[in-house]
Design a protein around this motif. Structure first.
Motif, PDB file in Angstrom:
ATOM      1  N   TRP A 142      -1.879  -4.889   4.112  1.00 34.88           N
ATOM      2  CA  TRP A 142      -1.071  -4.742   2.889  1.00 34.88           C
ATOM      3  C   TRP A 142      -1.279  -3.361   2.275  1.00 34.88           C
ATOM      4  O   TRP A 142      -0.304  -2.659   1.962  1.00 34.88           O
ATOM      5  CB  TRP A 142      -1.452  -5.826   1.879  1.00 34.88           C
ATOM      6  N   LEU A 143      -2.542  -2.945   2.093  1.00 35.33           N
ATOM      7  CA  LEU A 143      -2.800  -1.661   1.446  1.00 35.33           C
ATOM      8  C   LEU A 143      -2.314  -0.508   2.312  1.00 35.33           C
ATOM      9  O   LEU A 143      -1.742   0.470   1.797  1.00 35.33           O
ATOM     10  CB  LEU A 143      -4.290  -1.517   1.137  1.00 35.33           C
ATOM     11  N   PHE A 144      -2.509  -0.604   3.621  1.00 35.40           N
ATOM     12  CA  PHE A 144      -2.017   0.436   4.518  1.00 35.40           C
ATOM     13  C   PHE A 144      -0.500   0.576   4.401  1.00 35.40           C
ATOM     14  O   PHE A 144       0.041   1.692   4.360  1.00 35.40           O
ATOM     15  CB  PHE A 144      -2.402   0.096   5.966  1.00 35.40           C
ATOM     16  N   ALA A 145       0.205  -0.551   4.311  1.00 34.48           N
ATOM     17  CA  ALA A 145       1.665  -0.521   4.192  1.00 34.48           C
ATOM     18  C   ALA A 145       2.092   0.077   2.858  1.00 34.48           C
ATOM     19  O   ALA A 145       3.004   0.919   2.810  1.00 34.48           O
ATOM     20  CB  ALA A 145       2.235  -1.924   4.355  1.00 34.48           C
ATOM     21  N   MET A 146       1.449  -0.336   1.783  1.00 35.62           N
ATOM     22  CA  MET A 146       1.840   0.172   0.465  1.00 35.62           C
ATOM     23  C   MET A 146       1.593   1.662   0.348  1.00 35.62           C
ATOM     24  O   MET A 146       2.417   2.412  -0.184  1.00 35.62           O
ATOM     25  CB  MET A 146       1.086  -0.585  -0.636  1.00 35.62           C
ATOM     26  N   LEU A 147       0.466   2.127   0.866  1.00 29.57           N
ATOM     27  CA  LEU A 147       0.179   3.560   0.840  1.00 29.57           C
ATOM     28  C   LEU A 147       1.107   4.332   1.770  1.00 29.57           C
ATOM     29  O   LEU A 147       1.416   5.500   1.529  1.00 29.57           O
ATOM     30  CB  LEU A 147      -1.273   3.819   1.249  1.00 29.57           C
ATOM     31  N   GLY A 148       1.574   3.664   2.820  1.00 27.56           N
ATOM     32  CA  GLY A 148       2.394   4.333   3.823  1.00 27.56           C
ATOM     33  C   GLY A 148       3.869   4.448   3.490  1.00 27.56           C
ATOM     34  O   GLY A 148       4.628   5.060   4.252  1.00 27.56           O
ATOM     35  N   GLY A 149       4.297   3.874   2.377  1.00 24.05           N
ATOM     36  CA  GLY A 149       5.699   4.007   1.973  1.00 24.05           C
ATOM     37  C   GLY A 149       6.403   2.708   1.662  1.00 24.05           C
ATOM     38  O   GLY A 149       7.542   2.726   1.179  1.00 24.05           O
ATOM     39  N   ALA A 150       5.755   1.563   1.905  1.00 21.55           N
ATOM     40  CA  ALA A 150       6.402   0.276   1.685  1.00 21.55           C
ATOM     41  C   ALA A 150       6.682  -0.014   0.216  1.00 21.55           C
ATOM     42  O   ALA A 150       7.537  -0.847  -0.098  1.00 21.55           O
ATOM     43  CB  ALA A 150       5.553  -0.851   2.279  1.00 21.55           C
ATOM     44  N   ALA A 151       5.987   0.670  -0.683  1.00 21.19           N
ATOM     45  CA  ALA A 151       6.195   0.421  -2.112  1.00 21.19           C
ATOM     46  C   ALA A 151       7.625   0.733  -2.543  1.00 21.19           C
ATOM     47  O   ALA A 151       8.166   0.094  -3.447  1.00 21.19           O
ATOM     48  CB  ALA A 151       5.199   1.227  -2.942  1.00 21.19           C
ATOM     49  N   ASP A 152       8.260   1.716  -1.921  1.00 21.85           N
ATOM     50  CA  ASP A 152       9.642   2.058  -2.290  1.00 21.85           C
ATOM     51  C   ASP A 152      10.579   0.874  -2.097  1.00 21.85           C
ATOM     52  O   ASP A 152      11.381   0.545  -2.981  1.00 21.85           O
ATOM     53  CB  ASP A 152      10.135   3.247  -1.457  1.00 21.85           C
ATOM     54  N   GLN A 153      10.492   0.228  -0.957  1.00 22.05           N
ATOM     55  CA  GLN A 153      11.344  -0.913  -0.680  1.00 22.05           C
ATOM     56  C   GLN A 153      10.917  -2.124  -1.511  1.00 22.05           C
ATOM     57  O   GLN A 153      11.763  -2.870  -2.018  1.00 22.05           O
ATOM     58  CB  GLN A 153      11.289  -1.270   0.808  1.00 22.05           C
TER      59      GLN A 153
END
Length: 216
Positions: A142-153
């Motif tokens: 989860w944290l890897f995804a959020m830091l990697g750009g998933a927060a935009d979507q």
């Protein structure tokens, strides 16, 4: 209970992986410095080793401030910046799991044991639905995804023109309250609602109280 020496691993710590994810993030990410003694106490109480991302983050930082403060990933806290440590937040909010992050709108990310003994995953309490959603990802993914750009979507429908300035001006112990609230039909247009900072404890408490009242 494992000793602090058993929880800390210098050669197998996940800290280098976290630093790499932060440095490669498309977002502005601030690593709040940790007080060594308090960080050690937080880690010992948490009983999660630094070989994991959760343990390494709590031991290595006061918290991560992502995208100007929109997302606050909890660590061992930073009093001067008014970010509580992970245990202080969990003493305030009862979420049937471990609250590991909060966002500016009062959303909560909780690391929760899966059903029938399945591995723990991150669940999100959404302020626009007042419901819980299993994101089906463990803490690290989860944290890897959020830091990697998933927060935009993830927050695509939750932002409004000029949000960066309002978020930057909001203290880390506060979130943005909207009127009408996000979970109403009238409150879904974030550009037209009234917005103001209030204490995070008040914001999250209000949303959970409403969820209970509405049976969400």
């Amino acid at each position: 209970m494992r000793s602090l020496a058993e929880l800390i691993s210098d050669d197998r710590s996940a800290w280098a992986e976290i630093e790499a994810a932060v440095s490669g993030s498309p977002y502005a990410v601030e690593l709040l410095p940790a007080d060594p003694d308090h960080a050690a106490a937080c880690l010992h109480r948490l009983q999660v080793a630094t070989t994991s991302w959760l343990g390494a983050l709590v031991y290595g930082t006061g918290g991560l401030i992502v995208d100007g403060g929109w997302l606050r990933v909890l660590g061992s806290g930073h009093p001067r910046r008014r970010l509580a440590d992970i245990h202080e937040v969990n003493a305030t909010f009862e979420a049937a799991g471990l609250v590991v992050a909060q966002d500016i709108l009062g959303g909560e990310f909780v690391w929760r044991q899966g059903e029938s003994g399945k591995r723990p995953t991150i669940h999100y309490f959404a302020p626009d639905t007042l419901g819980w959603e299993d994101l089906t990802l463990g803490y690290t993914d989860w944290l890897f995804a959020m830091l990697g750009g998933a927060a935009d979507q993830f927050y695509l429908s939750s932002r409004w023109p000029g949000w960066r300035d309002e978020v930057a001006a909001c203290p880390l112990d506060a979130g943005i309250h909207t009127a009408p609230p996000l979970f109403t039909k009238e409150g879904r247009d974030l550009d037209s609602v009234s917005r103001r900072p209030i204490a995070m404890a008040e914001l999250v408490g209000y949303k959970h109280d409403m969820a209970d009242q509405l049976g969400a």
